[in-house]
Design a protein around this motif. Structure first.
Motif, mmCIF file in Angstrom:
data_model
loop_
_atom_site.group_PDB
_atom_site.id
_atom_site.type_symbol
_atom_site.label_atom_id
_atom_site.label_comp_id
_atom_site.label_asym_id
_atom_site.label_seq_id
_atom_site.Cartn_x
_atom_site.Cartn_y
_atom_site.Cartn_z
ATOM 1 N N THR A 99 0.968 -1.271 -0.017
ATOM 2 C CA THR A 99 -0.038 0.085 -0.008
ATOM 3 C C THR A 99 0.897 1.254 -0.043
ATOM 4 O O THR A 99 0.335 2.473 -0.378
ATOM 5 C CB THR A 99 -0.864 0.064 1.282
ATOM 6 N N GLY A 100 1.995 1.030 0.359
ATOM 7 C CA GLY A 100 3.018 2.174 0.260
ATOM 8 C C GLY A 100 2.834 2.982 1.729
ATOM 9 O O GLY A 100 2.842 4.402 1.664
ATOM 10 N N ALA A 101 2.173 2.623 2.543
ATOM 11 C CA ALA A 101 1.754 2.985 3.735
ATOM 12 C C ALA A 101 3.113 3.861 4.538
ATOM 13 O O ALA A 101 4.003 3.405 4.369
ATOM 14 C CB ALA A 101 1.280 2.185 4.956
ATOM 15 N N ASN A 102 2.624 5.143 5.086
ATOM 16 C CA ASN A 102 3.934 5.730 5.479
ATOM 17 C C ASN A 102 4.127 5.420 6.875
ATOM 18 O O ASN A 102 4.030 6.226 7.995
ATOM 19 C CB ASN A 102 3.196 7.163 5.717
ATOM 20 N N VAL A 103 4.956 4.007 7.168
ATOM 21 C CA VAL A 103 5.156 3.446 8.137
ATOM 22 C C VAL A 103 6.732 3.492 8.212
ATOM 23 O O VAL A 103 7.428 2.962 7.447
ATOM 24 C CB VAL A 103 4.475 2.241 8.476
ATOM 25 N N LYS A 104 7.303 3.734 9.318
ATOM 26 C CA LYS A 104 8.628 3.495 9.542
ATOM 27 C C LYS A 104 8.845 2.668 10.628
ATOM 28 O O LYS A 104 8.393 2.706 12.000
ATOM 29 C CB LYS A 104 9.551 4.712 10.026
ATOM 30 N N ILE A 105 9.396 1.401 10.230
ATOM 31 C CA ILE A 105 9.655 0.061 11.274
ATOM 32 C C ILE A 105 10.756 0.100 11.776
ATOM 33 O O ILE A 105 11.986 0.158 11.126
ATOM 34 C CB ILE A 105 9.577 -1.152 10.423
ATOM 35 N N CYS A 106 10.770 0.533 12.866
ATOM 36 C CA CYS A 106 12.103 0.925 13.804
ATOM 37 C C CYS A 106 12.552 -0.042 14.671
ATOM 38 O O CYS A 106 11.953 -0.396 15.723
ATOM 39 C CB CYS A 106 12.101 2.292 14.474
ATOM 40 N N ALA A 107 13.109 -0.994 14.118
ATOM 41 C CA ALA A 107 13.504 -2.460 14.657
ATOM 42 C C ALA A 107 14.921 -2.350 15.679
ATOM 43 O O ALA A 107 15.920 -2.057 15.040
ATOM 44 C CB ALA A 107 13.457 -3.396 13.692
ATOM 45 N N THR A 108 14.757 -2.604 17.000
ATOM 46 C CA THR A 108 15.820 -2.490 17.648
ATOM 47 C C THR A 108 16.564 -4.170 17.813
ATOM 48 O O THR A 108 15.663 -4.811 17.688
ATOM 49 C CB THR A 108 15.255 -2.066 19.024
ATOM 50 N N HIS A 109 17.594 -4.102 18.783
ATOM 51 C CA HIS A 109 17.935 -5.615 19.056
ATOM 52 C C HIS A 109 18.152 -6.437 17.874
ATOM 53 O O HIS A 109 17.951 -7.541 17.921
ATOM 54 C CB HIS A 109 17.159 -6.011 20.075
ATOM 55 N N ALA A 110 19.015 -5.780 16.840
ATOM 56 C CA ALA A 110 19.185 -6.562 15.702
ATOM 57 C C ALA A 110 20.582 -7.366 15.770
ATOM 58 O O ALA A 110 21.407 -6.698 16.684
ATOM 59 C CB ALA A 110 19.176 -5.641 14.468
ATOM 60 N N GLY A 111 20.759 -8.547 15.141
ATOM 61 C CA GLY A 111 22.266 -8.977 14.949
ATOM 62 C C GLY A 111 22.681 -9.901 16.266
ATOM 63 O O GLY A 111 21.674 -9.962 17.274
ATOM 64 N N ILE A 112 23.793 -10.297 16.070
ATOM 65 C CA ILE A 112 24.466 -11.144 17.208
ATOM 66 C C ILE A 112 24.745 -10.184 18.608
ATOM 67 O O ILE A 112 24.786 -10.924 19.720
ATOM 68 C CB ILE A 112 25.865 -11.843 16.661
ATOM 69 N N THR A 113 24.712 -9.050 18.384
ATOM 70 C CA THR A 113 24.955 -8.251 19.681
ATOM 71 C C THR A 113 23.708 -8.127 20.676
ATOM 72 O O THR A 113 23.799 -7.468 21.566
ATOM 73 C CB THR A 113 25.671 -6.669 19.461
ATOM 74 N N VAL A 114 22.658 -8.842 20.388
ATOM 75 C CA VAL A 114 21.782 -8.872 21.271
ATOM 76 C C VAL A 114 22.179 -9.863 22.567
ATOM 77 O O VAL A 114 21.579 -9.457 23.526
ATOM 78 C CB VAL A 114 20.368 -9.701 20.696
ATOM 79 N N GLY A 115 23.277 -10.500 22.263
ATOM 80 C CA GLY A 115 23.876 -11.179 23.011
ATOM 81 C C GLY A 115 23.182 -12.579 23.629
ATOM 82 O O GLY A 115 23.128 -13.250 23.169
ATOM 83 N N GLU A 116 22.971 -12.275 25.389
ATOM 84 C CA GLU A 116 22.495 -13.216 25.910
ATOM 85 C C GLU A 116 21.414 -13.786 25.709
ATOM 86 O O GLU A 116 20.923 -14.797 26.072
ATOM 87 C CB GLU A 116 22.593 -12.851 27.361
ATOM 88 N N ASP A 117 20.521 -12.861 24.948
ATOM 89 C CA ASP A 117 19.196 -13.451 24.533
ATOM 90 C C ASP A 117 19.124 -14.744 23.528
ATOM 91 O O ASP A 117 18.111 -15.361 23.547
ATOM 92 C CB ASP A 117 18.483 -12.302 23.658
ATOM 93 N N GLY A 118 20.238 -14.712 22.895
ATOM 94 C CA GLY A 118 20.435 -16.231 22.297
ATOM 95 C C GLY A 118 19.788 -16.153 20.860
ATOM 96 O O GLY A 118 19.225 -15.104 20.232
#
Length: 313
Positions: A99-118
């Motif tokens: 739909t081209g909606a004006n949404v910015k998906i701001c995703a945190t905790h990406a990659g290996i550096t999430v660390g202990e969460d596994g």
């Protein structure tokens, strides 16, 4: 460039939201029961009437965000990258992307550096998934300064964007008055022997690697490719032509991410050897972020070794 302090890009995101909220009454912020971790909590406190807590229901979060955006607002929707790109992918594709909606998906905790969460929380696939969606802008800031300024540009532009943010504090690489442009790489170091194209937290590692290589007589150009899509193809082609060798560095799978995007440009325009530093085709595990980066081959030394390999060949 300043390197005296470390700030997580998710923390910069939280500060940006409050600043932007004061000047933009069209901004709506949404979260999936992780506002303390994603740093949307302060926006919720200051602007409670413009904050929506969707609970642990990421598909609903993205569907709601699309509807609110299509009613005339700009929405920043946040949760961990694993849940945004993974659990809610189909909704993002069809309700936001299509739909081209004006949404910015701001995703945190990406990659290996999430660390202990596994492994269950360490997503290496999100950039690959998001850059596949037609019209989706994909942004991966390297530090707090670039995060705030690129977020501002993402909010001001019309249409969907995916902004990748990290859990761990990372070095501040840019001065506060530095100007950025979506889709245009930043040259952090000049060099004629090889180009290191990095994104996100690996940008600081690339600069560290370049210092080591300089001691060996190898002058490395360092590019901060903060926008994965649209990619700065001109910068990639110039690097290929002028340095003849490219190493990419990302805290993401080497399949489908920055390395793949760069290789696509190189093979069509100026074929040169390309080495990719990133998560190989394996899952991660629980551990300290620095230890995991070392184990899975995403450190400055790994970048140096990749350059040495190209030099030998």
């Amino acid at each position: 460039m300043a390197e005296s302090k470390k700030i997580a890009t998710r923390a910069a995101y939280g500060e940006f939201l409050v600043q932007e909220g004061a000047n933009n009454d069209k901004l709506i912020v949404m979260d999936a029961d992780l506002s303390g971790s994603t740093k949307t909590k302060e926006f919720a406190r200051v602007f409670p009437e413009r904050f929506v807590q969707s609970g642990i229901a990421e598909q609903d979060l993205m569907a709601e965000a699309a509807g609110i955006a299509l009613s005339g607002h700009v929405v920043c929707a946040s949760t961990f990258a694993m849940f945004a790109a993974g659990r809610a992918y189909e909704i993002i594709r069809n309700s936001i992307g299509y739909t081209g909606a004006n949404v910015k998906i701001c995703a945190t905790h990406a990659g290996i550096t999430v660390g202990e969460d596994g492994a269950s929380h360490q997503t290496f696939e999100d950039i690959a998934l998001m850059r596949e969606i037609p019209g989706m802008v994909v942004i991966n800031p390297s530090d707090a300064v670039s995060a705030k300024k690129l977020l501002k540009q993402a909010v001001d532009m019309e249409g969907p964007a995916y902004v990748r943010l990290g859990r761990s504090a990372v070095p501040v690489l840019y001065d506060e008055d530095h100007e950025f442009k979506l889709g245009k790489a930043e040259t952090l170091r000049e060099g004629d022997d090889v180009t290191i194209i990095a994104t996100g937290i690996m940008t600081a590692a690339a600069l560290e690697a370049a210092e080591t290589l300089a001691g060996e007589g190898i002058q490395a150009r360092v590019l901060d490719m903060h926008t994965i899509k649209p990619l700065d193809e001109d910068a990639v082609i110039s690097a290929a032509r002028e340095t003849g060798k490219i190493v990419t560095a990302e805290e993401h799978s080497v399949i489908g991410g920055l390395g793949s995007a760069v290789a696509e440009v190189v093979v069509k325009n100026c074929p040169v050897p390309v080495e990719m530093v990133g998560q190989k085709d394996v899952f991660g595990e629980s551990g300290k972020p620095d230890e995991l980066l070392k184990k899975y081959g995403m450190t400055a030394e790994d970048i140096v070794e990749a350059v040495r390999k190209l030099a030998k060949n």
